[in-house]
Scaffold this active site. Structure first.
Site, PDB file in Angstrom:
ATOM      1  CE1 TYR A  60      39.778  31.747  42.430  1.00  0.00           C
ATOM      2  CE2 TYR A  60      38.455  33.455  43.462  1.00  0.00           C
ATOM      3  CZ  TYR A  60      38.765  32.669  42.353  1.00  0.00           C
ATOM      4  OH  TYR A  60      38.058  32.812  41.181  1.00  0.00           O
ATOM      5  CG  ASN A 123      39.247  35.511  34.658  1.00  0.00           C
ATOM      6  OD1 ASN A 123      38.440  35.655  35.572  1.00  0.00           O
ATOM      7  ND2 ASN A 123      40.325  34.753  34.762  1.00  0.00           N
ATOM      8  CG  HIS A 126      35.842  29.482  39.677  1.00  0.00           C
ATOM      9  ND1 HIS A 126      37.194  29.315  39.896  1.00  0.00           N
ATOM     10  CD2 HIS A 126      35.239  28.375  40.204  1.00  0.00           C
ATOM     11  CE1 HIS A 126      37.387  28.166  40.547  1.00  0.00           C
ATOM     12  NE2 HIS A 126      36.225  27.577  40.747  1.00  0.00           N
ATOM     13  CD  GLU A 137      36.487  25.143  43.355  1.00  0.00           C
ATOM     14  OE1 GLU A 137      35.778  25.212  42.325  1.00  0.00           O
ATOM     15  OE2 GLU A 137      37.726  25.295  43.332  1.00  0.00           O
TER      16      GLU A 137
HETATM   17  N1  UDP Z   1      44.194  35.962  38.721  1.00  0.00           N
HETATM   18  C1  UDP Z   1      44.666  37.283  38.676  1.00  0.00           C
HETATM   19  N2  UDP Z   1      45.955  37.486  38.257  1.00  0.00           N
HETATM   20  C2  UDP Z   1      46.793  36.467  37.917  1.00  0.00           C
HETATM   21  C3  UDP Z   1      46.308  35.144  37.992  1.00  0.00           C
HETATM   22  C4  UDP Z   1      45.001  34.934  38.390  1.00  0.00           C
HETATM   23  O1  UDP Z   1      43.939  38.210  38.967  1.00  0.00           O
HETATM   24  O2  UDP Z   1      47.947  36.735  37.556  1.00  0.00           O
HETATM   25  C5  UDP Z   1      42.799  35.719  39.161  1.00  0.00           C
HETATM   26  C6  UDP Z   1      41.870  35.454  37.966  1.00  0.00           C
HETATM   27  O3  UDP Z   1      40.580  36.004  38.293  1.00  0.00           O
HETATM   28  C7  UDP Z   1      41.821  33.952  37.942  1.00  0.00           C
HETATM   29  C8  UDP Z   1      41.829  33.629  39.440  1.00  0.00           C
HETATM   30  O4  UDP Z   1      42.748  34.579  39.977  1.00  0.00           O
HETATM   31  O5  UDP Z   1      40.667  33.467  37.276  1.00  0.00           O
HETATM   32  C9  UDP Z   1      42.260  32.226  39.803  1.00  0.00           C
HETATM   33  O6  UDP Z   1      43.509  31.964  39.211  1.00  0.00           O
HETATM   34  P1  UDP Z   1      43.790  30.545  38.516  1.00  0.00           P
HETATM   35  O7  UDP Z   1      45.238  30.490  38.182  1.00  0.00           O
HETATM   36  O8  UDP Z   1      43.215  29.462  39.372  1.00  0.00           O
HETATM   37  O9  UDP Z   1      42.974  30.690  37.136  1.00  0.00           O
HETATM   38  P2  UDP Z   1      41.622  29.975  36.629  1.00  0.00           P
HETATM   39  O10 UDP Z   1      41.573  28.593  37.224  1.00  0.00           O
HETATM   40  O11 UDP Z   1      40.466  30.852  37.067  1.00  0.00           O
HETATM   41  O12 UDP Z   1      41.753  29.958  35.125  1.00  0.00           O
HETATM   42 MG    MG Z   2      41.803  27.972  39.211  1.00  0.00          MG
END
Ligand code: UDP
Ligand code: MG
Length: 160
Positions: A60, A123, A126, A137
């Site tokens: 991340y 959520n 991933h 990844e």
């Molecule tokens: N996340 C969080 N708060 C936020 C945005 C993201 O806790 O406001 C976490 C959530 O678990 C998310 C992950 O960080 O799935 C990665 O963020 P991304 O924006 O890449 O979302 P994704 O690609 O997983 O939809």
């Molecule tokens: Mg993402």
């Protein structure tokens, strides 16, 4: 209309899908794997794994400056995750559609997050956001020898 040209645009890609610790704790492993299997993608890597902090931070790293980053790292390392590599035509974007929006309350019914989760911080799954990140990844989470290339018997019934 030239179908062979359209077909050549449909690239075989690979994506990294991970069932997060809440998905494992809530007993959703089979349900989530099923969605990708039934769609017709090919599983090429699979393991249950306790993620070390350094690996979560590397995975991340683009979110390092975000206020939620420390909580995100705690969440991802809070229990075992299921690491998966999936392969198929257009699998990166298609898997993101199957997963649904980052905030599960905005995710459409029928998607994994839309059906199975309520909060961004829990959520359940991933999925890589580009073919480049899919490769990055998979290389990050799997060692050489942990991935299998194989031909599913159903392949001619899935693709022309
Ligand atoms: N996340 C969080 N708060 C936020 C945005 C993201 O806790 O406001 C976490 C959530 O678990 C998310 C992950 O960080 O799935 C990665 O963020 P991304 O924006 O890449 O979302 P994704 O690609 O997983 O939809
Ligand atoms: Mg993402």
């Amino acid at each position: 209309f030239l179908p062979h040209l359209v077909a050549s645009m449909e690239e075989v890609e690979e994506t990294y899908i991970m069932i997060k610790p809440d998905g494992v704790q809530r007993g959703l492993v089979g349900e989530i794997i099923s969605r990708f299997e039934k769609k017709g993608f090919k599983l090429t890597g699979l393991k249950l794994f306790q993620c070390p902090k350094e690996l979560a931070e590397e995975h991340y790293k683009d979110l390092k400056s975000k206020s939620f980053f420390p909580k995100l790292i705690d969440y991802i390392t809070s229990g075992p995750v299921v690491c998966m590599a999936w392969e198929g035509i257009g699998v990166v974007a298609s898997a993101r559609k199957l997963i649904g929006a980052t905030n599960p309350l905005n995710a459409e019914p029928g998607t994994i997050r839309g059906d199975l989760a309520v909060q961004t911080g829990r959520n359940v799954v991933h999925g890589s956001d580009s073919p480049e990140n899919g490769k990055r990844e998979i290389a990050l989470w799997f060692k050489e020898g942990e991935l299998s290339s194989w031909t599913p018997v159903q392949e001619p019934w899935l693709t022309e």
